[in-house]
Design an enzyme around this catalytic site. Structure first.
Site, PDB file in Angstrom:
ATOM      1  CG  MET A 241      -3.002  -5.160 -21.574  1.00 39.47           C
ATOM      2  SD  MET A 241      -3.717  -4.147 -20.235  1.00 39.47           S
ATOM      3  CE  MET A 241      -5.206  -3.567 -21.023  1.00 39.47           C
ATOM      4  CD  GLU A 242      -7.498  -5.442 -18.868  1.00 40.60           C
ATOM      5  OE1 GLU A 242      -6.395  -5.829 -18.450  1.00 40.60           O
ATOM      6  OE2 GLU A 242      -8.105  -4.460 -18.407  1.00 40.60           O
ATOM      7  CG  ASN A 243      -4.099  -5.858 -24.998  1.00 44.99           C
ATOM      8  OD1 ASN A 243      -4.086  -4.749 -24.508  1.00 44.99           O
ATOM      9  ND2 ASN A 243      -3.073  -6.705 -24.922  1.00 44.99           N
ATOM     10  CD  GLU A 276      -4.938  -9.974 -17.347  1.00 45.74           C
ATOM     11  OE1 GLU A 276      -5.591  -9.044 -17.840  1.00 45.74           O
ATOM     12  OE2 GLU A 276      -4.278  -9.851 -16.291  1.00 45.74           O
ATOM     13  CG  HIS A 279      -9.927  -7.504 -17.138  1.00 48.15           C
ATOM     14  ND1 HIS A 279     -10.599  -6.611 -16.333  1.00 48.15           N
ATOM     15  CD2 HIS A 279      -8.667  -7.560 -16.634  1.00 48.15           C
ATOM     16  CE1 HIS A 279      -9.783  -6.155 -15.387  1.00 48.15           C
ATOM     17  NE2 HIS A 279      -8.601  -6.725 -15.542  1.00 48.15           N
TER      18      HIS A 279
HETATM   19  N1  B3K Z   1      -5.182  -4.080 -16.700  1.00 45.73           N
HETATM   20  C1  B3K Z   1      -3.829  -4.547 -16.636  1.00 45.73           C
HETATM   21  C2  B3K Z   1      -2.925  -3.643 -15.867  1.00 45.73           C
HETATM   22  C3  B3K Z   1      -2.446  -2.453 -16.611  1.00 45.73           C
HETATM   23  C4  B3K Z   1      -1.406  -1.703 -15.832  1.00 45.73           C
HETATM   24  C5  B3K Z   1      -1.034  -0.433 -16.461  1.00 45.73           C
HETATM   25  N2  B3K Z   1       0.098   0.222 -15.820  1.00 45.73           N
HETATM   26  C6  B3K Z   1      -3.735  -5.941 -16.116  1.00 45.73           C
HETATM   27  C7  B3K Z   1      -4.857  -6.403 -15.274  1.00 45.73           C
HETATM   28  O1  B3K Z   1      -5.170  -5.877 -14.242  1.00 45.73           O
HETATM   29  O2  B3K Z   1      -5.508  -7.342 -15.651  1.00 45.73           O
HETATM   30 ZN    ZN Z   2      -7.093  -6.623 -14.135  1.00 48.96          ZN
END
Ligand code: B3K
Ligand code: ZN
Length: 814
Positions: A241-243, A276, A279
């Site tokens: 996850m790209e937080n 990530e 993103h």
């Molecule tokens: N953006 C997240 C995926 C989130 C999924 C939520 N159920 C990872 C990605 O695509 O980089």
């Molecule tokens: Zn993504």
């Protein structure tokens, strides 16, 4: 049901949010202070499984209405401060959405709608604000997004939507490095893992640094905080996850060394770390207005990570891999009841739209646009997009508009790719006379759909295999006629080179032409495609196998020239690929048998040659680079033929100094070897890796691919399954359902999976919904399988299910 047409911009603004976390395993208290202005006198915030402790408006308790999913109150038209206190239980959070604990470490997952499980908030991507976070707890490590002000206190200067919020607290080891950006800023890089696992982070760190550099050189994108952190956890619903500034990863995409990671794992780590990281610009700096726009960030970021890996590795081989994935995941999805457009118009549960269509087809739509408008306009369009929309939550339409402006042309026809579901079929025929070739193309779409723009790279070869020329043509009407002149002899066409258009092609080509292209085409993608098309003709249309077997021998001869490519060329279509080609009335047992007959014939004809080559192809000391990995994958492809012909791969397995070779040998034996060797090696593998969950998952996957329902059930009783973990579960049950068609597509298989879905749905709805995707092809099964699946799904639908699973089952049955 949430609908795109109902979108309304928020009627309020949040100037800033301050979050305080008093961590406790069972009773964490979250205090959220929101500085807001509102154009409306009522404010409704989202919530999910929250215990509300108090609400104060401008320092005073305030009347409010709280429901299981919302908090509503009256607010003034002047700026105000809202303080909301909630209590949550991270330990009980087995859904792994919101704040939860993985092996004792606190971590979060907020995309898409997990933040509302932490505090009441307008949990939608178009509400951007700046966050400060204060974490108190006894954990030595207290992390959140942005830059650290003091221990446990963080400030993220970049406004962001709530789905990018992250918090991590625990006692973890760290690997540190630095990166100097193109403007000379030094960024601290930190990868956090369980103590003792630090030595397994080297490849991830190297991938991160290469990603950061590549984004600067390829796209002019520079990193924008003082620190970039990655935390690896073992319980995670997806890859990573790209937080903002604090990526959280499924640890299988971080940890690697030659004994515990295969070449595929290394490639995945590189690709996902890059994805990530990328993103940060495509997703975080510029985010989505609403979740219908998900492909705005995901399609574009997949496109970017594919380009990165192509530059790091072999471009043609990467393209072959990406298209194989596209076909097996996206074409399959699009051919069944879960089919949806790249930009869906409605959803019941957004988590179910993180799909191959939104991600991989979304990337193809961008790739096609690049072919249409050319490299220069594509680069300028992206620059304009970054400039114009930085800091915004925007739409796919406005993204495309940037390219229309720089290319000075309309992309309306192309944009239909976003709107219309389904894989286009292109029917091809040719006429040749007196040096003139006429190419007739027709695109076949779903009822009522309008033509899409299909950019097709077409190569022309002389009958003796010389490359004459290549042209890119665009079919953007239902039918097109393209004329090519001045040929000495009738040329051979190489159509849709590099898979330039994401379509199926119906072009009745003779076995001879396919064999010719398989050995002469200058385009690697199409060279392999010719082998696959030919194999599918043999497997599904009864084409004569003998010349194909001879061609296969020729490919083996040539294979040392480009091991990675030939390893793909020598891989036959999978049982699932064959099923997709057949399309209806599928009998998985018959497919398995037909495929096996061909595999055995190929081995009989070529095992000796394969063996000679196998022994000359030495790979040397392990290095994860693409060339070395290519040699290893070719060795495994050759070994497969040898094992089918009776070769005992035990020694190869035992002596391997890397997991690719060890696991490759094991897989050959499990699929094609004798029972005694299989049992011996499986037992050895189990004993060796019992304590390494990620490697043990490979054992579970191999089991899942072969086991009967009963065997899978027995395995599920084992100690590794006492505590639910998504990786473990997907490795056994997910693989059983997706990659063991002869066992899954039976009444017992369907009933078993439905029982499992019901059980797991109570623990983790995202996992149950994802595994339920295995039913997507049930409508193309023969009877009585189809009926049995329908009945099992119908029975399941009568139970109380999560939103996630209910949505999948409802669409499945529709
Ligand atoms: N953006 C997240 C995926 C989130 C999924 C939520 N159920 C990872 C990605 O695509 O980089
Ligand atoms: Zn993504």
């Amino acid at each position: 049901m949430i609908k795109l047409e109902d979108y309304k911009a928020p009627e309020f603004k949040i100037a800033s949010v301050h979050l305080e976390f008093a961590l406790d395993p069972e009773a964490t208290i979250v205090t959220s202070t929101l500085k807001m202005v509102s154009d409306s006198s009522t404010l409704t915030l989202d919530g999910d499984e929250l215990v509300l402790l108090s609400v104060e408006l401008n320092g005073k308790p305030v009347d409010h209405v709280v429901t299981p999913t919302s908090l509503t109150l009256n607010v003034p038209f002047t700026p105000f401060t809202l303080v909301i206190k909630t209590q949550i239980n991270p330990t009980a959070n087995t859904a792994l959405s919101g704040l939860y604990r993985s092996n004792g470490t606190y971590c979060t997952q907020c995309e898409a709608e997990g933040f509302r499980r932490i505090t009441f908030f307008p949990d939608r991507p178009d509400v951007l604000t700046t966050y400060t976070v204060k974490i108190t707890g006894k954990e030595p490590l207290l992390l959140s997004n942005g830059n650290q002000l003091e221990h446990g206190v963080w400030h993220d200067p970049h406004p962001k939507p709530s789905y990018l919020f992250a918090l991590v607290a625990g006692d973890l080891g760290v690997v540190k490095d630095t990166f100097t950006t193109m403007s000379g800023r030094v960024v601290a890089l930190e990868i956090y893992v369980e103590h003792g696992k630090e030595p397994l982070c080297a490849y991830a760190m190297d991938s991160l640094k290469r990603s950061m550099r590549w984004d600067e050189t390829a796209f002019g994108r520079e990193y924008d905080l003082d620190v970039f952190m990655i935390v690896a956890v073992s319980d995670f619903n997806m890859g990573a996850m790209e937080n903002k500034g604090l990526n959280i990863f499924n640890d299988k995409y971080v940890l690697a060394n030659p004994e515990t990671a295969t070449d595929a794992d290394y490639a995945n780590i590189e690709g996902i770390i890059a994805h990530e990281y990328f993103h940060n610009w495509t997703g975080n700096r510029i985010t989505c207005r609403d979740w219908f726009q998900l492909s705005l960030k995901e399609g574009l970021t997949v496109f970017r990570d594919q380009e990165f890996s192509s530059d790091m590795r072999s471009r043609p081989v990467k393209r072959i891999e990406d298209v194989r994935l596209l076909k097996s995941a996206q074409f399959a999805e699009d051919a069944g009841p879960l089919s949806h457009p790249v930009r869906p118009r409605q959803y019941a549960e957004i988590n179910n739209f993180y799909t191959a269509t939104v991600y991989n087809k979304g990337a193809e739509v961008i790739r096609m646009m690049k072919v249409l408008i050319g490299e220069k306009a594509f680069a300028d369009g992206l620059d304009l997009y970054f400039k114009r929309h930085d800091g915004q939550a925007t739409t796919i339409e406005l993204f495309v508009k940037c390219f229309e402006e720089v290319a000075e042309r309309s992309l309306d026809i192309h944009s239909r790719w976003y709107e219309q579901a389904g894989t286009p079929l292109v029917r091809v025929s040719t006429e040749y006379e007196g040096g003139v070739l006429i190419l007739h193309l027709e695109q076949v779409l779903r009822e009522g759909h309008l033509p899409q723009s299909l950019p097709l790279r077409v190569g022309f070869l002389s009958p003796n295999g010389e490359e004459l020329f290549e042209e890119t043509i665009t079919l953007d009407q239902f039918k097109g006629r393209f004329i090519f002149e001045d040929f000495k002899d009738e040329p051979i066409l190489s159509l849709n080179r590099g898979f330039s258009a994401a379509v199926n092609i119906d072009y009745g080509r003779s076995d001879q032409t396919l064999a010719f292209l398989a050995t002469h085409d200058s385009d690697d993608y199409n060279r392999r495609q010719a082998v696959e098309t030919y194999a599918l003709k043999v497997l599904t249309k009864g084409a004569d196998a003998a010349p194909f077997i001879a061609l296969y021998g020729k490919l083996i001869e040539e294979s040392p020239r480009d091991p990675a490519f030939y390893a793909h060329a020598l891989t036959l279509p999978s049982e699932e690929d064959i099923a997709r080609e057949i399309g209806a009335n599928i009998n998985p047992d018959a497919i398995k048998q037909t495929r096996n007959t061909l595999v055995v014939a190929l081995a009989k004809a070529h095992a000796e040659r394969a063996s000679a080559l196998f022994h000359t192809l030495q790979t040397g000391a392990f290095s994860p680079d693409a060339a070395s990995a290519g040699k290893r994958s070719l060795r495994i492809a050759l070994l497969r033929l040898m094992v089918i012909e009776g070769f005992d791969a035990s020694e190869i397995y035992m002596n391997a100094d890397n997991l690719t070779e060890r696991f490759g040998a094991l897989a050959c034996v499990v699929h094609h070897g004798n029972v005694a060797t299989r049992d011996k090696l499986m037992a050895d593998f189990q004993a060796r890796f019992e304590d390494n969950a990620n490697v043990f998952d490979k054992y579970l996957s191999l089991t899942g691919m072969k086991a009967s329902v009963l065997e899978v059930k027995t395995m599920l009783q084992g100690a590794v399954f006492t505590k639910f973990n998504p990786n473990r579960y997907r490795a056994l049950v997910g693989v059983f359902a997706m990659s063991n068609p002869t066992q899954f597509h039976t009444k017992a298989g369907y009933d078993f999976l439905c029982e499992e879905l019901l059980r797991v749905d109570k623990i983790n709805p995202q996992v149950s919904a994802r595994v339920a995707n295995a039913f997507r092809s049930y409508k193309s099964m023969e009877e009585p399988r189809k009926l049995a699946a329908h009945e099992a799904l119908l029975a399941l639908s009568k139970h109380e299910l999560s939103n996630d699973l209910k949505d999948i089952i409802t669409r499945m049955l529709a």
